[in-house]
Write an enzyme that holds these catalytic residues in place. Structure first.
Site, mmCIF file in Angstrom:
data_model
loop_
_atom_site.group_PDB
_atom_site.id
_atom_site.type_symbol
_atom_site.label_atom_id
_atom_site.label_comp_id
_atom_site.label_asym_id
_atom_site.label_seq_id
_atom_site.Cartn_x
_atom_site.Cartn_y
_atom_site.Cartn_z
ATOM 1 N N LYS A 71 0.727 -1.372 0.446
ATOM 2 C CA LYS A 71 0.499 0.478 -0.047
ATOM 3 C C LYS A 71 0.949 1.155 -0.210
ATOM 4 O O LYS A 71 0.660 2.240 -0.174
ATOM 5 C CB LYS A 71 -0.893 0.146 1.243
ATOM 6 C CG LYS A 71 -2.005 -1.219 1.015
ATOM 7 C CD LYS A 71 -2.874 -0.831 2.150
ATOM 8 C CE LYS A 71 -4.358 -2.471 1.950
ATOM 9 N NZ LYS A 71 -5.347 -2.136 3.513
ATOM 10 N N ASP A 108 -10.437 2.918 3.081
ATOM 11 C CA ASP A 108 -10.615 2.649 3.865
ATOM 12 C C ASP A 108 -11.028 3.491 4.812
ATOM 13 O O ASP A 108 -12.230 2.931 5.162
ATOM 14 C CB ASP A 108 -9.064 2.449 4.297
ATOM 15 C CG ASP A 108 -7.863 1.477 3.917
ATOM 16 O OD1 ASP A 108 -8.988 -0.004 3.313
ATOM 17 O OD2 ASP A 108 -7.395 0.419 3.789
#
Ligand code: ATR
Length: 278
Positions: A71, A108
């Site tokens: 990420k 997220d």
């Protein structure tokens, strides 16, 4: 599901990737909405991550999700990054633009908010302080979400205090790093650590001072009811389990790649739970 030569293609890049729940999740929606598309698990070794990302436009991918351990690397390799990715410092969703540019997002925080909004409909971030435990990647997304939602105070506790301080410095906003969890007056308590996950010790937290109106949520969803959630529920607090965060964070990517905004439904939850062996 039969796909044609015109199928839209996306997937998830990780190393390893076999643990990822995303192919099952996106596969469910592709089937439900009868979309001519595919979502593939893509196991990319560390020495190939840059080549793999750069190849996405040439291969005609609409985009990908990025999971552990890429990420942060993905964030550095994007042509453009959205405001949420910038704030969180990581990318979990890549959209290939029309010109072949790689645009990185982080959804997220959408997952966190969508889950809590759905599981505790009366909760308002702006109504009072939030207590966040942990300072890793997931904590960054949770804190960013609380800032977007105008939380007046975010108390941040982490075993390694320096990491909490780094997070506060990077993200800014009304974050107060604390040396132990401070639960008085909070309207939300969030565990963002891996404690409580199957095979891990539980998060040891004395809930005595927590108002019984405070919403308690956990990003861990195996087991669905962690020891923290069980203890909170036993004393009457509203609880929100972590599975919905996985489901809600996937919505913006699916919509961008496949052109339909998918719904998070009780049927989807049950389908994902059966895949967890629950
Ligand atoms: P993620 O991206 O899932 O958030 P991470 O970046 O590895 O994962 O962060 C894990 C978080 O769980 C950290 O806040 C970590 O605390 P440290 O910064 O002190 O390592 C926390 N964590 C993991 N195991 C822990 C344990 N046994 N006790 C307390 N905190 C723990």
């Amino acid at each position: 599901m039969i796909i044609t030569g015109k199928a839209r293609v996306a997937g998830v890049i990780g190393w390893p990737v076999s643990h990822s729940r995303s192919p099952r999740l996106h596969g469910y929606w592709l089937d439900k909405y009868q979309i001519d598309g595919a979502y593939l698990p893509l196991a990319v070794p560390p020495d190939q991550i840059e080549a793999a990302l750069r190849a996405l436009p040439a291969l005609g991918f609409r985009g990908v999700n990025v999971t552990v351990p890429y990420k942060e690397v993905a964030f550095r390799l994007m042509d453009e990054v959205s405001l949420d990715a910038k704030l969180i410092g990581a990318v979990n969703t890549i959209v290939v633009g029309e010109n072949g540019k790689l645009v990185g997002h982080n959804t997220d925080h959408v997952g966190f908010f969508g889950n809590v909004a759905n599981g505790a409909p009366g909760w308002q971030a702006s109504a009072g302080p939030a207590m966040v435990v942990g300072a890793g990647g997931a904590a960054r997304a949770v804190v960013a979400s609380l800032i977007f939602l105008h939380a007046p105070e975010i108390r941040l506790y982490n075993r390694t205090r320096a990491k909490a301080e780094a997070l506060a410095r990077d993200i800014g906003g009304p974050i107060r790093v604390v040396s132990e969890p401070e639960l008085d007056d909070v309207t939300l308590l969030v565990n963002t650590t891996s404690l409580g996950m199957t095979g891990q010790p539980p998060l040891e937290l004395d809930l005595t001072r927590l108002p019984t109106s405070a919403v308690v949520t956990d990003i861990v969803y195996t087991p669905l009811i962690t020891p923290l959630l069980a203890a909170a529920r036993a004393r009457g607090n509203p609880i929100v389990d972590g599975l919905g965060m996985l489901l809600h964070q996937a919505v913006p990517g699916f919509e961008a790649w496949f052109g339909v905004k998918p719904e998070v439904t009780p049927e989807l939850r049950a389908f994902m739970l059966s895949g967890l062996g629950a």
